[in-house]
Design an enzyme around this catalytic site. Sequence first.
Site, PDB file in Angstrom:
ATOM      1  CG  ASN A  59      -2.293   0.316   0.947  1.00 39.40           C
ATOM      2  OD1 ASN A  59      -2.562   1.111   0.066  1.00 39.40           O
ATOM      3  ND2 ASN A  59      -3.205  -0.300   1.656  1.00 39.40           N
ATOM      4  CE  LYS A  91       3.837  -6.401  -5.695  1.00 40.43           C
ATOM      5  NZ  LYS A  91       4.946  -5.550  -5.198  1.00 40.43           N
ATOM      6  CG  ASP A 101       1.705  -4.799  -9.517  1.00 39.57           C
ATOM      7  OD1 ASP A 101       1.084  -5.182 -10.517  1.00 39.57           O
ATOM      8  OD2 ASP A 101       2.700  -4.075  -9.600  1.00 39.57           O
TER       9      ASP A 101
END
Length: 330
Positions: free
Chosen positions: A137, A239, A258
């Site tokens: 993030n 990921k 992603d």
Amino acid sequence: MNIIRPKIYINEVRTKHGKIACSSSELDLGVTLKGGQSFRWFDHDDGYRGVFDGCVWTLTQNDTHLSYTVQGPLVDYKNYDKILSDYFRLDVCLHDLCKKWIASDQHFKKSLNKTNGVRILNQDVVENVFSFICSSNNNIQRISGMVQKLCTLFSEKICSIEGKDYYSFPSIEALASTDVENKLREEKFGYRAGYIANTAKHLVQLGGKEWLSNLHKENNASYVDARKQLVTLPGVGPKVADCICLMSLGHLEAIPVDTHIFQIAKASYLPHLKQYKTVTPKIHEEIGNYLRELWGPSAGWAQALVFCAKINDVTACTTSRNKRERTKES
DNA sequence: TACAAACCTTCTCT
DNA sequence: AAGAGAAGGTTTG
């Protein structure tokens, strides 16, 4: 009483220059070093400067050669040409890989027209685990700042060049020491502070760097098993595990899915996924398996090229660019 | 098993 | 000028 000891300059800073034959179509330093694989490289004159293998490297290139200056506690028995060549995997011919990808994938050439010379770096696994935990993030600029902070807070200075200090990446043990989480909270790491401290402690329990090294392809670990082990670490999901597998464990078939690769997959490869808004583990699996089938054993490398072509595509982000430049001028 | 929602902070765009 | 939305996701319920 005077004890006379031989002078040993353990940390004497030395400098070495070198030059490796490498065509610019095989390696584009800019996209490779600053495309989000590593977070420790910065622009320097007409090249790049960064730290790996415990030394400071300054790199430039022309059409035919990659030139370097390496500074730090250099030792005679090391072959620095080889260290740099291994870092960029120069033994792999990108041109040959691209020929295969063009043949098997009708969309691939479009990416290649936008970006070429992307190489998968062969990075240190400890650095990658913690760097990519920071990446969740998050954006490249902030990740780079956080990685730099980890180094200055928990590692040692390699040397000082032109008034600037350069640090090695901290050890697992240093990141497992007392109060790391609180210190990182103070440095605005947010929820990643806990992930880093706890992953470090977890890794110490498992056997430290050796445990991670045993997940390397060269040590006969499989991609599937390496990934399965990595996601047991706090802050490491599918990921991040794929990033670690691809860029520091030699598993070139790993495909980090992603948000960008998700968009690309929906647009060009798996249109039935258009109904979904986010990448779930199942979708990650489906996209990874499809692209591995399409691109073959170095599928992760193809992914990196397609990814860089997307994020470096100037035509796709004219709005924000124009806005920035207008603001500057006024 | 499969989704949301929450998680920290920064930057950008409206 | 203030606030939503996104930034190379992961964890939890």
